[in-house]
Scaffold this motif. Structure first.
Motif, PDB file in Angstrom:
ATOM      1  N   ALA A   4       0.860  -1.183   0.000  1.00 44.18           N
ATOM      2  CA  ALA A   4       0.000   0.000   0.000  1.00 44.18           C
ATOM      3  C   ALA A   4       0.896   1.233   0.000  1.00 44.18           C
ATOM      4  O   ALA A   4       1.969   1.224   0.602  1.00 44.18           O
ATOM      5  N   TRP A   5       0.451   2.308  -0.665  1.00 44.73           N
ATOM      6  CA  TRP A   5       1.307   3.483  -0.772  1.00 44.73           C
ATOM      7  C   TRP A   5       0.505   4.743  -1.069  1.00 44.73           C
ATOM      8  O   TRP A   5      -0.659   4.700  -1.455  1.00 44.73           O
ATOM      9  N   LEU A   6       1.172   5.870  -0.876  1.00 52.63           N
ATOM     10  CA  LEU A   6       0.639   7.170  -1.276  1.00 52.63           C
ATOM     11  C   LEU A   6       1.813   8.062  -1.657  1.00 52.63           C
ATOM     12  O   LEU A   6       2.950   7.818  -1.247  1.00 52.63           O
ATOM     13  N   PHE A  15       5.335   4.046   1.479  1.00 49.90           N
ATOM     14  CA  PHE A  15       4.733   2.739   1.203  1.00 49.90           C
ATOM     15  C   PHE A  15       4.946   1.779   2.361  1.00 49.90           C
ATOM     16  O   PHE A  15       5.764   2.010   3.261  1.00 49.90           O
ATOM     17  N   ALA A  16       4.176   0.696   2.345  1.00 47.64           N
ATOM     18  CA  ALA A  16       4.309  -0.361   3.348  1.00 47.64           C
ATOM     19  C   ALA A  16       3.919  -1.680   2.706  1.00 47.64           C
ATOM     20  O   ALA A  16       3.050  -1.723   1.824  1.00 47.64           O
ATOM     21  N   ALA A  29      -0.838  -4.545   4.678  1.00 45.63           N
ATOM     22  CA  ALA A  29      -0.032  -3.418   4.189  1.00 45.63           C
ATOM     23  C   ALA A  29      -0.735  -2.093   4.423  1.00 45.63           C
ATOM     24  O   ALA A  29      -0.116  -1.101   4.843  1.00 45.63           O
ATOM     25  N   LEU A  30      -2.032  -2.039   4.167  1.00 44.66           N
ATOM     26  CA  LEU A  30      -2.763  -0.791   4.314  1.00 44.66           C
ATOM     27  C   LEU A  30      -2.817  -0.354   5.779  1.00 44.66           C
ATOM     28  O   LEU A  30      -2.648   0.824   6.096  1.00 44.66           O
ATOM     29  N   ILE A  93       7.473   2.879   5.327  1.00 50.37           N
ATOM     30  CA  ILE A  93       6.927   3.329   6.612  1.00 50.37           C
ATOM     31  C   ILE A  93       6.271   2.186   7.386  1.00 50.37           C
ATOM     32  O   ILE A  93       5.784   2.388   8.501  1.00 50.37           O
ATOM     33  N   GLY A  94       6.255   1.002   6.810  1.00 44.91           N
ATOM     34  CA  GLY A  94       5.559  -0.124   7.433  1.00 44.91           C
ATOM     35  C   GLY A  94       6.015  -0.349   8.865  1.00 44.91           C
ATOM     36  O   GLY A  94       7.206  -0.506   9.121  1.00 44.91           O
ATOM     37  N   THR A  95       5.077  -0.343   9.787  1.00 50.39           N
ATOM     38  CA  THR A  95       5.390  -0.417  11.207  1.00 50.39           C
ATOM     39  C   THR A  95       4.543  -1.493  11.875  1.00 50.39           C
ATOM     40  O   THR A  95       3.340  -1.561  11.655  1.00 50.39           O
ATOM     41  N   THR A  96       5.186  -2.322  12.676  1.00 50.95           N
ATOM     42  CA  THR A  96       4.441  -3.313  13.439  1.00 50.95           C
ATOM     43  C   THR A  96       3.651  -2.613  14.536  1.00 50.95           C
ATOM     44  O   THR A  96       4.194  -1.795  15.281  1.00 50.95           O
TER      45      THR A  96
END
Length: 249
Positions: A4-6, A15-16, A29-30, A93-96
């Motif tokens: 997912a991205w912007l 993105f993530a 992802a979103l 930016i993907g963060t747990t």
């Protein structure tokens, strides 16, 4: 793998990707994109999340309503092609999303048996304590999380988790989200039949979708949601919990 991205006006491609080690809905992802933007960009997060989000794969009920509450709009596409954004700075930016320890309340009750009436009394008590704490600490309005609390019990009325709203730090951190993150930390991916969820306010559409996703393997009426008050705001005007929800007020 889902992505997912912007893209921002400043030419940031944010993105993530989905977390392959987290097969709960929080690993999508979103979800990781919205959470990452919400926690990493301060006041800019509000402007960034008004951009159209693109995601590969079909959006779940949770993701569609997460977008409505925490972002603005999203579309699905067949693939992620970062080469199309060669002029942009790429930020993964993907963060747990872990349990917010600041949201935990009355941990002494975890594992105890709690029937409906005392559960609702505890919700009132916690909400009052949250309001008093905000007043005593002289927090400004934007620093205060709305004093909302939630409890979840299994079919034997055993308390599984208790949490409060901490959305002043991240708009996704509603009491019910914090509640279900505790379930994830316990390895619980689906609600057991006969579960009861008690909340001080009717769940918004994001949290209602979260409950529906966790109850998706159960038939109608096998999970009860009891709220002390109705929510007349725009995010409370939904019927996602029809057949489950009871308003006490």
């Amino acid at each position: 793998m889902q992505t997912a991205w912007l893209e921002t006006d400043e030419k940031l491609l944010i993105f993530a990707t989905e977390d392959i080690n987290d097969d709960s809905i929080f690993g999508s992802a979103l979800t990781r994109l919205i959470y990452g933007v919400s926690t990493a960009f301060g006041e800019e997060r509000l402007r960034y999340l008004r951009k159209r989000i693109l995601t590969t794969g079909r959006m779940t009920l949770w993701e569609k309503n997460l977008i409505k509450v925490c972002a603005k709009r999203a579309s699905t596409v067949s693939e992620f092609r970062p080469d199309q954004f060669h002029e942009s700075k790429h930020i993964d930016i993907g963060t747990t999303i872990n349990t917010d320890t600041n949201a935990l309340r009355r941990q002494d009750l975890i594992g105890a048996r709690l029937l409906e009436a005392p559960a609702l009394d505890i919700l009132r008590l916690i909400a009052n304590e949250e309001s008093l704490t905000a007043q005593n600490e002289k927090l400004k309005q934007h620093q205060r999380s709305r004093p909302i609390s939630a409890i979840i019990c299994d079919d034997n009325d055993t308390v599984l988790a208790i949490a409060v709203n901490t959305n002043a730090s991240c708009q996704m951190r509603h009491a019910e989200v914090n509640l279900f993150l505790q379930l994830r930390s316990q390895g619980i991916k689906k609600l057991p039949a006969g579960s009861k969820i008690y909340t001080s306010l009717k769940p918004c559409r994001m949290c209602a979708a979260l409950i529906r996703e966790y109850a998706s393997d159960l038939g109608q009426g096998n999970v009860r949601v009891v709220a002390l008050e109705d929510d007349l705001g725009p995010m409370g005007r939904h019927r996602l919990l029809d057949g489950m929800l009871q308003i006490q007020g």
